[in-house]
Structure formats: C-alpha cells, structure tokens
Design an enzyme around this catalytic site. Structure first.
Site, PDB file in Angstrom:
ATOM      1  N   GLU A 155       1.596   6.221  -3.889  1.00  0.00           N
ATOM      2  CA  GLU A 155       0.244   6.045  -4.418  1.00  0.00           C
ATOM      3  C   GLU A 155       0.177   6.469  -5.871  1.00  0.00           C
ATOM      4  O   GLU A 155       1.195   6.680  -6.532  1.00  0.00           O
ATOM      5  CB  GLU A 155      -0.758   6.819  -3.558  1.00  0.00           C
ATOM      6  N   GLU A 156      -1.035   6.563  -6.366  1.00  0.00           N
ATOM      7  CA  GLU A 156      -1.305   6.941  -7.751  1.00  0.00           C
ATOM      8  C   GLU A 156      -0.654   8.283  -8.080  1.00  0.00           C
ATOM      9  O   GLU A 156      -0.750   9.213  -7.268  1.00  0.00           O
ATOM     10  CB  GLU A 156      -2.824   7.054  -7.933  1.00  0.00           C
TER      11      GLU A 156
END
Length: 404
Positions: A155-156
């Site tokens: 993810e981010e």
C-alpha cells in the site's frame, strides 16, 4: 491509511490432504503437531506483537476459539539495508520476543502468518536490489519462525514505486515456489471502485510475472466508505477487476478475493460496527470468498470513554463493544463456533464534542505531534509541514482527530 501500526528452529511446511483442503503442520512447544487449514490463515486478524499495547494472544484464543494471528509488520531497517526487522527497529535475526509469542500460540494449537509492509516505514521491496534479494530477506523470516503463511501488505507509499512492487511480487512468486504449500495473501488499498490505479498496476504486475497468490485482498476503509453497504459494493467492483485482469469467471475471482477491514473508527473517521462486520461476513461466505480479516486485534477492545472522545486509537476501537467482539467474526469465517454468540450490535456512540486547538496557519511551521484546528476539526501533524492545508490530501501530513 491504517496502522496506528527459546528457539523453535525451522519447521517444514507439509501439505496434507484433509477434506480437499490444503493444511499445514506446525510444530508446537510440546513437539506435537497442530494442523491448520488454509481457512484459518485466511481468517487471521492482524496483531502488532511489539507495539500498540499488544493484547494477550492466549487470552484471546481462550475467549473466542481463535487459532490464527496475522503478525505485523516486517520492514527494512530504519537505518537502511536489505534485512528483515519488526517495525524497522527489531532485527528478525536476534528476535526472541515474537518467537516466544509464536511458541505460546502454537502450544495452544494455533499458528501465525506474518505480514510484510503496511503503511509506514521503508519496505524491503524498496530497499533490496531485486526480487531475488527481496525474497532472500523474507525467506529468513519464514525459516526463523517455520511459517506456513505470509501476507504482502502492499500500500501507500510503496505501491507507487514500480520497481519496489516488481520486487515484492517477484519475491512472493519465489517464496511460493520455494516453500510448497505456503499460504500467500496480497493486501492492498480499497476504493469505491474496488481498488485504485496503483492497486490495478500491482495486479497487472502479478499477471505479467505469472504469479497467483491464494488471494488478493482489499482494505475498504479510509477512502470515503460509510458502513457495510459501501464495503460490499467495493468488493463486488473488485471482483470485476479481478475478472478483467486475469480472465477469471466470477466464481474463480471470488475464490481469489479477500476482505481486510478496520474495526470501529477508521483513521479518517469512518465507523464500522459489529453489524457492519456481520453484513460483510455474510457477503464473504455467500460468495465463497477466500479471506476475511481485519485491523486489528490491538484495537478489538473498548476505549474509555467508549467513543474515545471521537478519536481513532491504535489500542481500542472507539465504538461500544465487549473485548474481542470483532475477532469472533474471523472465527465464524473459519467455520468454528465461538464460545458465545456475538452480542447484539450496539449503536455507534455520538462523539463527545471537544474543544478546538489553535487555528492552522499557512505560514507556520509544524512538526510531528503539533495539533491545530481547521474547518471545525482538530488535526495532528504526522511530520514536518508548512502551508499544507489539513484534509486537502488523503495521504497528506495531517491526521484528522475529529470534530471540535
């Protein structure tokens, strides 16, 4: 996004045929064996074993019949390098604390999966030179703890790095090949459309490498969600993405799809109650999805006051609940009856109004931990910032602390 985040030796992963379901054998502290089906690894809720006031795993097992835990997170060292650590600070090579916890869980007939990545810190896919060296780092974790399951939480901000994602997917494929029977999940951000552009690029990278994990899971929270209906809609949309990306039919896509929720109040102020979890659980089981998990067991207990003053916590849920209410939904997904029926869902409490902090100023310099008010909400700085409007970007420097 999320994540307010004695040596056992290497245990071989052995595939068993049990009612048509792959099972793996884990050695426990007494030398006996406990077979866990893939369904248990798919149902394992996240637990931070070294941070966020770790709860007693043995007590949770006794209270709920839970058998599997998703331990988080393996990262690259904060000081740099391509070697696995817990949270960027505790080298896996010298760890005894997590190993002791795993021994306790296995001695009670359970097992663990380990999650790599998450929202914060530097990931091994970013720090290692290529897929092979990334896989070698993760293999140290598998070997040290005798793992039968691993989760790639992509993810981010890592999933915006094409080279890093190529390394992570390549490493996952290598580990899958070199550890027969290893249960592999890949978890990424969820959006109303299923997943965003970077999530779709990750799926395309997996397709290009010919890699198919047990499931691709999305996290439908922290992205404008509002209860279970928005989450099941996202899961439906994600199913269509899996179909179009891999050429699967609907049933095959669901068989490779997973849900990773957040119990209680999310980082962005969304609320997910016990009733929401039941609705998503019903959706997951009726569509024969492969995974149902949540972030996190550290948060699966009531705050004081229950709404935590309208704030999100890493150590409690900010909704009214009994301890381990949300874990029981994972137990149900695994096909086991919890000791007691989950209580009737309670309504989300109305957040207690709080006073507003000093108003945000575009000219002021803020460092991590500074608090301001803006647009009738209080905000806390995650890192150094100046002239960045609170709330302007979902991934910006400000953490929403609720209305004031």
């Amino acid at each position: 996004m999320r994540r307010l985040r004695a040596c056992l030796g290497a245990t071989a992963a052995v595939a068993l045929a049990a009612a048509g379901t792959t099972a793996l054998v884990a050695s426990n502290a007494s030398g006996a064996t406990t077979a866990l089906s893939n369904r248990w690894y798919a149902a394992a809720p996240y637990l931070m074993p070294l941070d966020n006031d770790p709860p007693d795993a043995a007590a949770i097992m006794d209270a709920t019949n839970l058998k599997a835990f998703q331990l988080a997170f393996i990262l690259a060292p904060n000081g740099g390098g391509c070697s696995p650590t817990w949270g960027g600070t505790s080298p896996v090579s010298s760890d005894t604390a997590v190993q002791s916890l795993i021994s306790t869980i296995r001695a009670k007939g359970g097992d663990v999966s380990v999650s790599i990545g998450g929202y914060g810190g530097t990931k091994l896919g970013q720090a290692c030179a290529d897929a092979a060296s990334t896989a070698a780092a993760y293999q140290q974790v598998i070997t040290k703890y005798g793992l039968h399951a691993i989760d790639f939480d992509l993810e981010e901000p890592e999933y915006e790095n094409t080279a890093a994602i190529k390394n992570e997917i390549g490493a996952a494929k290598i580990l899958q090949q070199n550890n027969p029977g290893l249960y592999v999940s890949v978890t990424t951000a969820g959006t109303a459309d299923g997943t965003g552009w970077f999530g779709k690029q990750m799926l395309l990278e997996a397709k290009s490498q010919g890699f198919t994990p047990n499931n691709f899971s999305i996290m439908p929270f922290d992205g404008g969600f509002n209860g279970a209906a928005s989450q099941t809609s996202a899961l439906t949309n994600f199913n269509a993405i899996l179909q179009s990306t891999f050429g699967w039919d609907q049933a095959t896509a669901y068989a490779h799809e997973g849900f990773s929720g957040m119990n209680g109040r999310s980082d962005t102020g969304e609320y997910f109650t016990q009733a929401d979890f039941q609705t998503v659980l019903d959706y997951a089981t009726s569509h024969n999805m492969d995974r149902f998990t949540f972030w996190s067991l550290n948060r699966d207990r009531q705050c004081s006051p229950p709404d935590n003053g309208g704030r999100t916590s890493g150590t409690c849920s900010s909704v009214a609940q009994n301890s381990w209410d949300f874990a029981k939904y994972s137990v149900n997904f695994a096909g086991v009856t919890p000791p007691t029926t989950p209580p009737t869902p309670t309504p989300t409490p109305t957040p207690t109004p709080t006073s507003c902090k000093t108003a945000w100023s575009a000219s002021a310099v803020y460092t991590a931990g500074n608090e301001v008010s803006y647009n009738k909400h209080n905000w806390k700085a995650k890192w150094w910032t100046q002239n960045e409007v609170p709330g302007a970007s979902e991934w910006g420097p400000w953490q929403d602390e609720g209305a004031c």
